[in-house]
Design an enzyme around this catalytic site. Structure first.
Site, PDB file in Angstrom:
ATOM      1  N   ARG D  25    -124.129  20.651  -9.370  1.00 50.17           N
ATOM      2  CA  ARG D  25    -124.235  20.674 -10.572  1.00 50.17           C
ATOM      3  C   ARG D  25    -124.606  18.587 -11.021  1.00 50.17           C
ATOM      4  O   ARG D  25    -125.389  18.161 -11.106  1.00 50.17           O
ATOM      5  CB  ARG D  25    -124.452  21.169 -11.938  1.00 50.17           C
ATOM      6  CG  ARG D  25    -125.331  21.590 -13.332  1.00 50.17           C
ATOM      7  CD  ARG D  25    -125.247  21.798 -14.346  1.00 50.17           C
ATOM      8  NE  ARG D  25    -126.294  20.842 -15.285  1.00 50.17           N
ATOM      9  CZ  ARG D  25    -126.105  20.279 -16.157  1.00 50.17           C
ATOM     10  NH1 ARG D  25    -124.446  19.496 -16.518  1.00 50.17           N
ATOM     11  NH2 ARG D  25    -126.328  20.240 -16.844  1.00 50.17           N
ATOM     12  N   SER D 129    -108.741  21.883  -7.343  1.00 47.79           N
ATOM     13  CA  SER D 129    -107.708  22.649  -6.492  1.00 47.79           C
ATOM     14  C   SER D 129    -106.548  22.463  -7.651  1.00 47.79           C
ATOM     15  O   SER D 129    -106.092  21.696  -8.476  1.00 47.79           O
ATOM     16  CB  SER D 129    -106.786  21.936  -5.941  1.00 47.79           C
ATOM     17  OG  SER D 129    -105.089  22.249  -5.820  1.00 47.79           O
ATOM     18  N   ASP D 131    -103.756  23.790  -8.067  1.00 46.07           N
ATOM     19  CA  ASP D 131    -102.185  23.893  -8.278  1.00 46.07           C
ATOM     20  C   ASP D 131    -102.073  21.922  -8.287  1.00 46.07           C
ATOM     21  O   ASP D 131    -101.021  21.467  -8.254  1.00 46.07           O
ATOM     22  CB  ASP D 131    -101.901  23.544  -6.378  1.00 46.07           C
ATOM     23  CG  ASP D 131    -102.269  25.303  -6.044  1.00 46.07           C
ATOM     24  OD1 ASP D 131    -102.341  25.816  -6.940  1.00 46.07           O
ATOM     25  OD2 ASP D 131    -102.343  25.328  -4.681  1.00 46.07           O
ATOM     26  N   GLY D 174     -99.296  27.900  -7.144  1.00 49.06           N
ATOM     27  CA  GLY D 174     -99.322  26.030  -7.027  1.00 49.06           C
ATOM     28  C   GLY D 174     -98.828  26.383  -5.857  1.00 49.06           C
ATOM     29  O   GLY D 174     -98.228  24.545  -5.309  1.00 49.06           O
ATOM     30  N   ALA D 218     -84.521  36.899 -28.951  1.00 52.77           N
ATOM     31  CA  ALA D 218     -85.096  37.567 -28.986  1.00 52.77           C
ATOM     32  C   ALA D 218     -86.080  38.451 -27.408  1.00 52.77           C
ATOM     33  O   ALA D 218     -86.189  39.379 -26.982  1.00 52.77           O
ATOM     34  CB  ALA D 218     -86.496  38.211 -29.974  1.00 52.77           C
ATOM     35  N   GLU D 226     -94.593  30.077  -7.810  1.00 56.24           N
ATOM     36  CA  GLU D 226     -94.644  31.022  -6.079  1.00 56.24           C
ATOM     37  C   GLU D 226     -94.389  30.474  -5.040  1.00 56.24           C
ATOM     38  O   GLU D 226     -93.682  31.000  -3.986  1.00 56.24           O
ATOM     39  CB  GLU D 226     -96.080  31.266  -6.591  1.00 56.24           C
ATOM     40  CG  GLU D 226     -96.713  29.831  -5.463  1.00 56.24           C
ATOM     41  CD  GLU D 226     -98.646  30.554  -4.956  1.00 56.24           C
ATOM     42  OE1 GLU D 226     -98.286  31.324  -4.118  1.00 56.24           O
ATOM     43  OE2 GLU D 226     -99.495  29.395  -5.142  1.00 56.24           O
ATOM     44  N   ARG D 249     -88.539  42.010 -16.993  1.00 53.40           N
ATOM     45  CA  ARG D 249     -89.985  42.455 -16.280  1.00 53.40           C
ATOM     46  C   ARG D 249     -90.970  41.179 -15.327  1.00 53.40           C
ATOM     47  O   ARG D 249     -90.741  39.647 -16.130  1.00 53.40           O
ATOM     48  CB  ARG D 249     -90.804  43.155 -17.553  1.00 53.40           C
ATOM     49  CG  ARG D 249     -90.033  44.054 -18.456  1.00 53.40           C
ATOM     50  CD  ARG D 249     -90.679  45.194 -17.227  1.00 53.40           C
ATOM     51  NE  ARG D 249     -90.102  46.469 -18.001  1.00 53.40           N
ATOM     52  CZ  ARG D 249     -89.192  47.689 -17.185  1.00 53.40           C
ATOM     53  NH1 ARG D 249     -87.759  46.625 -16.814  1.00 53.40           N
ATOM     54  NH2 ARG D 249     -88.427  48.433 -18.188  1.00 53.40           N
ATOM     55  N   HIS D 255    -104.726  35.743  -8.086  1.00 58.64           N
ATOM     56  CA  HIS D 255    -106.419  35.331  -8.412  1.00 58.64           C
ATOM     57  C   HIS D 255    -106.917  34.790  -9.246  1.00 58.64           C
ATOM     58  O   HIS D 255    -107.576  34.276  -9.537  1.00 58.64           O
ATOM     59  CB  HIS D 255    -107.119  35.436  -7.187  1.00 58.64           C
ATOM     60  CG  HIS D 255    -106.919  35.152  -6.058  1.00 58.64           C
ATOM     61  ND1 HIS D 255    -105.404  34.704  -5.133  1.00 58.64           N
ATOM     62  CD2 HIS D 255    -107.114  33.950  -5.360  1.00 58.64           C
ATOM     63  CE1 HIS D 255    -105.215  34.288  -4.165  1.00 58.64           C
ATOM     64  NE2 HIS D 255    -105.950  33.695  -4.237  1.00 58.64           N
TER      65      HIS D 255
END
Lengths: 325, 325, 325, 325
Positions: D25, D129, D131, D174, D218, D226, D249, D255
């Site tokens: 734009r 980017s 990253d 990244g 806790a 990654e 977990r 993405h």
């Protein structure tokens, strides 16, 4: 049993509401699955009168599900209130071969739909109004999104409210209805809710604020429905004149409440309404509004909808009282 | 080189800003890593005068990083403006063995810090103000979060704005500063921005609205800084009297802009400021404010900060003009 | 008619769900309005066995309505599964004078409540589980929030999906239930939904992806319930070996779906459930679960809840098919 | 002084980033203000080779500022890596009278821009980017939005994390860069951050988790870039085999981090970059990348950008260590 339409129209009218696009998409896709052509009418009843419509296929409604507003635009239409305007609309529908119409909108729009029905046009209405002021349905499209927008705003106020000794008046939309204000008040733990349905004097408001102050509360949040009298700005001035310990600040959310990507609930409701609207037309359930009753979508005569006022939910007024202790 | 403190105090003062908690946490944890005890003073300078403070360890600042507001509360303090009040504060600091003070807040708060410095208290200031009206630093704590809150609101307006022919006035905070309004105007593509720094007549506003209407725009969004004159409500009435094609609606965001979980940027800035504040104290860089200059955090004398006004960013005013075509 | 309790307990158990805090607040405040003392038990049934509880007044539940998680903590409790553990819990309840118990949680927690009921403890259960896998209630606390979290995530994927030719697998929670996946698939317009309740071969998935590619779609989003077999990572590898035009990418939302500030819907549902839970106790409607049926909150015997499986909503599977054209 | 262009092209290439639309734009609107025609090339360098472009005026870039993704689409282009492909692109540019090119993208895209520059095409690059792995600029377009998306997700985890004794691994994007992971770790108060730039053994991770458990935390949140080795899923299995008190977990955001409406920061950065890109072309600052240095946008030779690796920010690694106590 059941009508065979070749082509139908769909329009959005009145104040827009998040989820209208999801509803348009569902109308187009379920009609398309039955080989019924759909005309998207632009700018509400005005577009009908001016013949502004275009054919819509499955691809035309791709990637709109999550968008606020309505791709068909909406407008309030003076012309349509006169019989001449409505006859013009009818003529245009005949020209286009539009055999039936789905009208998505609020009370005024449903009224318009009813007028067309009286001229013999098969119509189905879909309730869409962030105010939840439409008779006959538990919820209208847009209410859940608007409520969450208000809740986000009041949660933010609470952060800052805890850091100061301030009273905050937050004005919510709703015309003559206090629905959004009451619901928002309950789910944000507001200290007080002011709605058009319950008269409350400025002195009572100030007294409640003062009580909050005396009980050592760090803040006092009051949700004010736009239909409450006196108007929010006047109310703020009036209570600031009465000594109550806090400084008063005003937030007026305004049309922000009409926007935003619809919530999961509104997308689902709008999608179900859209599919049912087409189903009602095909099944000959004409001049009906799609209405949510519990988990079901049922047909309610538009004539009933427009001639009745939605009652106030007394239980929620009581609930607000108990929980805001 | 550098001072060896056994215990220091930290307080938040003035209007609260998202990220203050992240800053408190960073002060406590970096002091703690140097075996410096930290007193959390409650309610700003008032708490200092009244002796309201408690020791804060690493665990006391757990899970506050993401919270809006300030766990230390804040208040504006009349008493502290008088020399007697400040002497009282000093006496309390001595009682507690509080040898230095980190003051997190806006212009008024930094002024207070300066007064304490003049009494010989080693202080470091941290700029926190959603208005970004503090001299000497690129950004203050809270600005980025407030800006994103405004942007979310205006994005919602745009959804509904595209469905109607409406002009929207959105009032943003900022006292005498138009910073938030200009930035928000640019990044939301608003049609016009009204700030205290640039006088604009009601007629000019109406003309711009009319021009947008004539060019066929579906809407016209105008961001109005709260310091702009006439006030937003009056402005709305005034331009509605002039014929411009649109209906005018007003949103006043108010203190909502002060709340909310801080953005990544504000958490990082606040954390860096907090660590640097302790470092400045230890390194003997006293009576300084932590200031962001480009990527670096540098010391700026508080005396300079409070005696200078932040200049208007002319480049952004020009930028708003080019991009809103 | 109706029981007069002096003091009751409340606990949260199992996987946590957004809205649990709103429910705790409603239990405390409505009990308080009837002069019933409330003990907050910490860490679920484990806290009951260990005697970890504290009295909770109106102020203790201030400012928690909007918080995710549960201030009472939750834990899965092996000990409680054995009769000895439950007897221990009973003894602790007697020691504290805790005459009845509100248990907020999922299937396993309601099972625990049932075991206590069999020992003669008056209990009321409140369904809370983001999976919506509890029999007898239209909705459980946390479902609406989790669904909106998933929807936000998939909306973000769609932005980037439109810029590439990619197939995305998004894994949602739900244990053996496909509820969240189906609902999310419908309201985000996903191309495909894979749930444990409907067996689908890897070849069928790949064929559907390929079809999307051939029809010129810019992307293909597949929502995969965690209970689907093969697991998402294996599925991604398997379909990537079959040529289908797209590159496959995986998002596993995981426990993010359990967090976040509850939506307006979940706050309201949790508040109503909490009030009704106390009302059921007082009215002698014991060993019941508060259940949403349409707009009403009705009592359903916990014994029925834990001995029945919630049926799959066939209508939504069909709806997903029609709308994702 | 400066070049007079009649028409220029703009394209987005490589992985998309929130803010690309705001940049497009700004390029169009500032070029338009100088009467330079802009061709929007679709699908990156592929679109250049295939001659897929269209003229873009001010209206074509209306209402895109707030949209994630890129309206020009993006693709990775094998063909363009060969000299033949680039010559083809050049021929198409000449056919269209496209005299210069703005390339918005990451390292690979800037490499492509450099190859065109070597054939004599005047180019300006804009770093985009999520990253933040591009040499020479403080920030690239999309980083701030991605970071806030990660922060929202981890904040949600923390809600539920506080209710259980769980260790959470959250994988961020990244490629080979740990930037997002480190920043996210600091601003969410994560217990540990694992990045490709710092080798950490599985045993060390497990030891840190165990230590958190012993200190009574806790929960334990670990942000994993990654690019870290071993991959997140393997890491989770490996540390679960070592006894550390918590259950592990995994969340893999994927993405989702590329999508969403850009933040205020990214919209502003993208708008400034876009305006400067046109300015650089006109001023004859060719084969440069727009780079943020402190508050300024400066030109950096693309040749330097593509031949240097961005250094790791050591200060942030240290900062993560001090604050996560």
């Amino acid at each position: 049993m059941g009508q065979k339409y070749k082509s139908i129209g769909v329009l959005t009218s009145g104040g827009d509401a998040p989820g209208m696009n999801a509803c348009i998409r569902a109308v187009v896709r379920s009609a398309s699955a039955m080989n019924i052509k759909v005309w998207g009418v632009e700018g509400g009843f005005t577009g009908l009168i001016r013949g502004k419509y275009k054919e819509m296929g499955n691809r035309d409604v791709g990637n709109i599900l999550q968008r606020g507003g309505t791709i068909l635009q909406t407008a309030r239409c003076e012309e349509f209130r006169a019989p001449a305007g409505r006859r013009e609309a009818l003529r245009e529908m005949n020209n286009a071969g539009m055999e039936a119409l789905v009208v998505i909108g609020g009370d005024g729009s449903l009224n318009g739909a009813q007028k067309l029905a009286e001229l013999g046009v098969p119509v189905v209405g879909v309730p869409a109004s962030i105010d939840n002021d439409i008779y006959g349905t538990d919820m209208a499209i847009g209410v859940d999104t608007a409520l969450n927008t208000i809740v986000d705003a009041i949660d933010k106020l609470r952060d800052t409210a805890s850091s100061h000794t301030r009273a905050f008046l937050v004005e919510t939309m709703g015309h003559a209805s206090g629905y959004l204000a009451i619901q928002a008040g309950i789910v944000t733990g507001a200290e007080m809710v002011l709605v058009p349905e319950v008269a409350t004097s400025v002195e009572d408001v100030a007294a409640r604020v003062e009580e909050a102050y005396r009980r050592g509360k760090a803040h006092c949040i009051i949700v004010v429905a736009e239909g409450f009298s006196p108007p929010t700005n006047e109310l703020a001035e009036a209570i600031d004149k009465l000594d109550h310990g806090f400084t008063t600040r005003v937030s007026i959310l305004g049309h922000i409440q009409r926007g935003g990507s619809p919530t999961a609930f509104d997308r689902m409701l709008a999608s179900r309404f859209g599919m049912k609207a087409v189903e009602f037309l095909v099944d000959g359930k004409l001049n009906m509004m799609t209405a949510l009753r519990g988990r079901e979508i049922v047909p309610v005569p538009i004539a009933d909808v427009v001639s009745n006022a939605r009652p106030v939910a007394e239980e929620y007024i009581e609930m607000a009282r108990v929980l805001s202790l």
